[in-house]
Write a protein that holds these residues in place. Sequence first.
Motif, short mmCIF file in Angstrom:
data_model
loop_
_atom_site.label_atom_id
_atom_site.label_comp_id
_atom_site.label_asym_id
_atom_site.label_seq_id
_atom_site.Cartn_x
_atom_site.Cartn_y
_atom_site.Cartn_z
N HIS A 150 0.99 -1.18 -0.34
CA HIS A 150 0.26 0.14 0.30
C HIS A 150 1.24 1.41 -0.22
CE1 HIS A 150 -2.92 -2.47 1.04
NE2 HIS A 150 -4.08 -2.08 0.88
N GLY A 151 0.68 1.90 -0.69
CA GLY A 151 1.27 3.47 -1.19
C GLY A 151 0.46 4.43 0.14
N VAL A 152 0.78 4.77 1.64
CA VAL A 152 -0.17 5.25 2.57
C VAL A 152 0.24 7.07 2.37
CG1 VAL A 152 -0.52 5.58 5.47
CG2 VAL A 152 0.49 3.85 4.54
N PRO A 157 -4.31 4.38 3.38
CA PRO A 157 -3.85 3.08 2.19
C PRO A 157 -4.45 3.23 0.75
CG PRO A 157 -5.40 2.20 4.27
CD PRO A 157 -5.59 3.92 4.80
N VAL A 158 -3.40 3.12 0.44
CA VAL A 158 -4.45 3.08 -0.96
C VAL A 158 -3.03 1.89 -2.07
CG1 VAL A 158 -3.84 3.94 -3.46
CG2 VAL A 158 -4.51 5.27 -1.99
N VAL A 202 5.55 3.59 2.14
CA VAL A 202 4.88 2.28 1.34
C VAL A 202 5.25 1.15 2.61
CG1 VAL A 202 6.05 0.21 -0.01
CG2 VAL A 202 6.56 3.22 -0.70
N LYS A 203 4.00 0.64 2.44
CA LYS A 203 3.94 -0.07 3.37
C LYS A 203 3.92 -1.67 2.84
CE LYS A 203 0.79 -1.25 7.28
NZ LYS A 203 -0.34 -1.22 7.92
N ILE A 219 8.43 2.09 4.72
CA ILE A 219 9.61 3.12 3.67
C ILE A 219 8.99 3.66 3.05
CG2 ILE A 219 11.34 3.07 2.01
CD1 ILE A 219 10.14 0.09 1.44
N PRO A 220 9.39 4.91 3.73
CA PRO A 220 9.20 6.79 2.99
C PRO A 220 9.61 7.18 2.14
CG PRO A 220 10.73 6.89 5.55
CD PRO A 220 10.20 5.30 5.39
N ALA A 221 8.96 7.75 1.36
CA ALA A 221 9.36 7.75 -0.57
C ALA A 221 9.12 9.04 -0.98
CB ALA A 221 9.49 6.64 -0.71
#
Length: 224
Positions: A150-152, A157-158, A202-203, A219-221
């Motif tokens: 997922h992108g948080v 969360p997406v 990023v989860k 992960i922060p991105a």
Amino acid sequence: MHKLNDRAMLLANHVRNIVMELQNIQKGDKSKLDIDPFVTSALTQQDFSEIFPRFSLSRQQAINVLTPNSTSRMNSTSSCLLLLLVACISFATASVWSDCGSKLAKIDAVKISGCDDSAKECVLKRNTNVSIHVEFTTNTAVSKLNTVVHGVMMGMPVPFPLAHPNACEDTGLACPLKGNEKYSYTAIMPVLKSYPKVNVDVKWELQNPKTEDLICLLIPAKIQ
């Protein structure tokens, strides 16, 4: 092995030296406490904000702690320095990723392509692929695993679609996994050209059939 932050380690070593000098003074050695100019000149306000966040110390406040002007302050200063040393070491060994709730395994190491482990965030370039390599030790046996990404953004969360979500195929893993064993997992995440240019966490999860997390990475991105 995590890459250490050189500036933080230099400060940590310097704090160690000061603590040793303070201990000598407390034992009766009244020699002058020598403060390296590094403390007062080399570090920026941003460095101090990052290294001493849990103490809410400004650059000048930290300098004041590191430069006592009388032996009457030695005992309290020594205690502060020991706390600062813990903060320095914690900062120096920090990683770009964090564990977001691994339940069935312990994460031993993580490597993300194009992302230094000491970075604040990973830069994900659109229309490219990013590889993620994770080494972990299981706590229990696992029959099957699925990759869930997922992108948080702003706490929401997406889902990140994956062409091959089966974590037991083409990843270095062969299920079932045994308990108390070390494993290596490698996967590819496509960063699509259609993704917006945003900051995102990023989860990355590996889940068993009960949707329990074997491992969970955050992960922060920044997508560029």
